[in-house]
Design an enzyme around this catalytic site. Structure first.
Site, PDB file in Angstrom:
ATOM      1  N   ASP A 300       0.867  -1.174   0.000  1.00 17.04           N
ATOM      2  CA  ASP A 300       0.000   0.000   0.000  1.00 17.04           C
ATOM      3  C   ASP A 300       0.902   1.221   0.000  1.00 17.04           C
ATOM      4  O   ASP A 300       1.887   1.265   0.728  1.00 17.04           O
ATOM      5  CB  ASP A 300      -0.899  -0.004   1.243  1.00 17.04           C
ATOM      6  CG  ASP A 300      -1.795   1.204   1.275  1.00 17.04           C
ATOM      7  OD1 ASP A 300      -2.461   1.476   0.266  1.00 17.04           O
ATOM      8  OD2 ASP A 300      -1.822   1.883   2.318  1.00 17.04           O
ATOM      9  N   THR A 302       0.454   4.581   0.860  1.00 18.77           N
ATOM     10  CA  THR A 302       0.466   5.436   2.036  1.00 18.77           C
ATOM     11  C   THR A 302       0.881   4.639   3.266  1.00 18.77           C
ATOM     12  O   THR A 302       0.295   3.594   3.573  1.00 18.77           O
ATOM     13  CB  THR A 302      -0.923   6.053   2.260  1.00 18.77           C
ATOM     14  OG1 THR A 302      -1.329   6.733   1.071  1.00 18.77           O
ATOM     15  CG2 THR A 302      -0.887   7.034   3.421  1.00 18.77           C
ATOM     16  N   ASP A 561      -1.324  -0.463   6.568  1.00 19.55           N
ATOM     17  CA  ASP A 561      -1.483   0.054   7.923  1.00 19.55           C
ATOM     18  C   ASP A 561      -2.872   0.601   8.198  1.00 19.55           C
ATOM     19  O   ASP A 561      -3.207   0.919   9.329  1.00 19.55           O
ATOM     20  CB  ASP A 561      -0.455   1.158   8.210  1.00 19.55           C
ATOM     21  CG  ASP A 561      -0.618   2.366   7.292  1.00 19.55           C
ATOM     22  OD1 ASP A 561      -1.410   2.280   6.331  1.00 19.55           O
ATOM     23  OD2 ASP A 561       0.061   3.373   7.537  1.00 19.55           O
TER      24      ASP A 561
END
Length: 805
Positions: A300, A302, A561
């Site tokens: 991912d 970000t 996250d």
């Protein structure tokens, strides 16, 4: 909800009373097996039971030097217990850093408490990313959307209202709220979920499963060989039952690969400790092995490639919108969201909300941001009495195709910048409503079909993302190791591709918009397998893309996250979460990087490769010994001769050619890529090696029996056979130790020097009952061993050429 009407939660006295009554969320500790379980698992094993009986038998018939194998097992078991206890302490200390600490409201104040300190009736607050740790009933809800997919399998978030039930194991994807705990401790589903998701487990892996299969095969071989050996030695040595028992034990003991399971556990345990020093929490041991086997890593953007924080680079007005009004709207939007995401936090830092009463706008309705929706919104009552509704989100979601603002946003995306559109929604509210109420859709925040309402663009908010300094190096590592890297993000595909290109990721120049992926599974799998960067990926699509890669035969690791990553993390072969990630992601991930360092991943891969490669090496050594021990027993039974060795001889040989070197080889650095088919690979090497070793040893033994005669001849015959077996076993060790380094060469030479010392020192000769008589037979033994070594080289090269990988 006004401050007066806001529930204040329990008082301190009420909390104390509930704790005294035992109405507390007492859940099993999130840690490894207990110390007693570790001791039991290492001591009470099937093979330890076999060795223990044989050890007691030799202690009865003597002498003490023939019982050395029992003391070696005791020492090995002690090492295994110490290492697992050490790993247990490491895991527990790391788990404290990564444990869930929900917020509860007591005496009107919000405070963080450990999960096990929540009591019945506590008011537990919820924010985006929070996991519901107990069951309860909602007391407050502000646009609260809860994902219950871990419980129901339904991926769509559920909009919750006061009075609705929330179940432990679900997590918040948007909005905020608070609920009253109605079930705690063992009565709550959280207790079972946390035990399954957060426990240090020894679940099945290819390595552990392969070793279990090997042990099953060995048990089958041991039983007939042991029975035949017992009967034959009692017949051959009928005049000396004690001698028959000793040689029978000598034949059975080396069949047991007593150190294989031990070294596997030790290697995993030391891996946990090593990674723990780098603030990497391994929640399941096989995760170390699993990450070493991955062929695709999905990232991912970000929080993985970029740091969590962002900065407002500029704000570009559109269609002549006044800059001062844009600033007012951005301040109002920042103040309307009590739990802003990273993008809104950057806007709040650049445009801090005005204090109440200082010309501020009053929020009348809100729509929190969600990954599926890709925009947020709020309705306001302005100081002049006017009402307006504003949206903030992805330009390509809020604007129609062909809008002029899209071209400018696309150009900024190509520069690697993150672009949000500030737009005014048509049909704003005509009066104030409760924030987050069910009438939000009717107030212009959301269209009837759940999509964005018609919006008039006001400005482009350009955000600059902070690249992780270690991201480029880590991506380079995976490329060198032939592990494909795919970036899967909810952001604009062009923007994500630009960020990935800055980090040097091959294929980043051709990003794909996930909304354009075909619904047909085979075609989608083809595109997902071939692509590198994907943007505008919904949480459901992330999960589907992981499944597509697995269907294509890949072992997939997923990092993330945020709550939008949970579904994909749960389905991936290995889930990796950042320590600052949401509680929901940490609950389903197998590996948690507590210091948020993406650069730790290569260390985890390297540790897994060390474990897998080295265990394959030492397994070959142990299984070679098992094979030649079984074959020697069968040859002795067929020829009706005394077993050529006493227990002390094989204890010496096993220690010098397997036990001691295997310990060092199991813990050595190893960067070889993990290869599949563990059992097949080990047996392909061990069976021919064991066959050659047994044939060479038994051949030397028969030649020695023909050459020697008279009293003491059995000692001379045994010594010649021992010499041959030692040299052949050393040759196997030298092959297994390749590629040679200085310390591996030194290890092999040290083991050889130790054996020469035994042969040269009279006290050691007597202790181990070794006496090479004359020159003809010992040199014959060396010659047979040399011939066996040539056969070993040929066999290993043929096997290496035949096996894949």
């Amino acid at each position: 909800m006004s401050a007066e009407a806001r529930p204040q939660g329990l008082t301190g006295a009420e909390v104390a009373a509930r704790i005294a009554r035992g109405e507390v969320n007492a859940v099993p500790p999130r840690n490894s097996r207990s110390a007693a379980d570790i001791v039991r698992a290492n001591v009470f094993t099937r093979f330890n039971a076999i060795i223990g009986v044989l050890f007691l038998t030799i202690l009865i018939v003597g002498p003490i030097q023939d019982s050395l194998f029992g003391f070696v097992i005791i020492a090995n078991t002690g090492i295994g217990i110490v290492q697992e206890l050490r790993a247990k302490r490491t895991l527990e200390s790391l788990a404290v850093l990564g444990e869930t600490r929900p917020r509860v409201r007591r005496d009107g104040r919000s405070t963080e408490v450990p999960t096990e300190r929540i009591v019945l009736g506590d008011l537990v607050e919820l924010r985006p990313g929070d996991k519901c740790v107990v069951d309860g009933e909602l007391a407050e809800a502000d646009g609260l959307e809860v994902d219950e997919s871990l419980l129901t399998g339904e991926a769509d978030p559920v909009l919750k209202h006061p009075g609705d039930q929330v179940m432990s194991g679900s997590f918040v994807v948007a909005g905020s709220g608070a609920f009253t705990a109605t079930e705690v401790g063992g009565a709550a589903y959280a207790a079972r979920l946390a035990e399954e998701a957060g426990r240090f487990t020894l679940v099945r892996s290819e390595l552990r499963g392969g070793i279990s299969t090997l042990l099953k095969y060995i048990t089958w071989m041991m039983a007939p060989a042991a029975v035949g050996l017992i009967l034959s030695q009692l017949v051959v040595e009928h005049s000396d039952p004690a001698e028959a028992v000793r040689r029978m034990v000598a034949g059975i003991v080396p069949m047991v690969p007593e150190g294989l399971v031990l070294l596997t556990s030790v290697a995993f345990a030391i891996g946990v400790v090593r990674l723990g020093r780098k603030h990497c929490l391994v929640q399941e041991l096989p995760a170390i092995e699993g990450l070493a086997r991955v062929s695709v890593v999905c990232l991912d953007k970000t929080g993985t490639l970029t740091e969590g924080g962002m900065d407002v680079a500029e704000v570009r007005p559109l269609d002549g919108t006044d800059s001062a009004r844009i600033a007012q709207v951005l301040r109002a939007l920042g103040g309307a969201e009590p739990h802003p995401n990273a993008s809104l936090r950057a806007i709040v830092e650049a445009y801090p909300p005005l204090p109440d009463g200082a010309g501020s706008w009053r929020t009348t309705a809100t729509l929190p941001f969600s990954s599926a929706r890709k925009y947020s919104g709020a309705a306001f009552a302005e100081p002049g009495g006017e009402h307006s509704t504003w949206l903030l989100g992805a330009p390509d979601v809020l604007l129609a195709d062909g809008d002029r603002a899209l071209a400018e946003a696309a150009r900024l995306d190509r520069e690697g910048l993150r672009v949000l559109l500030l737009a005014q929604a048509s049909g704003g509210p005509d009066g104030p409503t409760a924030p987050g109420g069910p009438e939000a859709a009717d107030r212009g925040l959301e269209a009837a079909d759940g999509g964005p309402p018609e919006a008039r663009p006001a400005a482009l908010v350009v955000l600059e993302q902070r690249l992780r300094p270690d991201a480029a190096e880590t991506l380079g590592y995976f490329a060198e190791q032939h592990v494909a890297t795919k970036v899967i993000s909810g952001d604009n595909a062009v923007s994500v591709g630009a960020v990935a290109a800055k980090l040097g990721l091959p294929g980043a120049e051709l990003p794909l918009d996930a909304r354009a992926l075909p619904a047909d599974r085979p075609e989608r799998t083809r595109q997902v397998s071939g692509g590198t960067v994907f943007g505008r990926v919904s949480p459901q699509q992330k999960q589907e893309m992981v499944g597509d890669l697995q269907a294509a035969g890949h072992t997939v690791a997923m990092t993330g996250d945020g709550v939008n990553d949970v579904l994909a993390l749960k389905d991936a072969d290995i889930g990796v979460c950042m320590g600052s990630g949401s509680e929901a992601t940490k609950a389903v991930a197998q590996i948690v990087l507590l210091d948020d360092s993406f650069a730790t991943l290569p260390s985890v891969v390297a540790e897994g490769r060390r474990v897998i490669g080295n265990i394959e090496r030492v397994a070959t050594l142990f299984l070679t010994k098992t094979v030649y021990s079984v074959l020697l027993a069968l040859l002795v039974v067929c020829w009706q001769v005394p077993y050529p060795f006493l227990p002390r001889h094989l204890t010496l040989l096993s220690s010098l050619t397997i036990g001691i070197p295997a310990f060092f080889l199991a813990l050595a650095p190893n960067r070889e890529r993990a290869r599949p088919h563990f059992v097949r690979r080990v047996l392909h090497y061990a069976v021919p090696s064991g066959l050659i070793a047994s044939a060479a040893t038994f051949g030397t033994y028969l030649l020695a029996r023909h050459h020697y005669s008279g009293p003491g001849s059995l000692t001379a015959e045994t010594s010649a056979a021992t010499l041959t077996l030692f040299l052949v076993a050393m040759w196997v060790l030298a092959i297994v130790a390749r590629p040679w380094t200085w310390w591996r060469v030194a290890l092999v030479l040290t083991m050889g020097a130790a054996f020469l010392l035994v042969l040269a020192a009279p006290p050691l000769q007597r202790f181990f009952a070794l006496n090479l008589v004359g020159a003809a037979v010992p040199w014959t033994a060396v010659g047979v061993a040399a011939l066996a070594g040539v056969l070993l080289e040929v066999a290993w090269r043929r096997v290496a050429a035949a096996l894949p990988g």
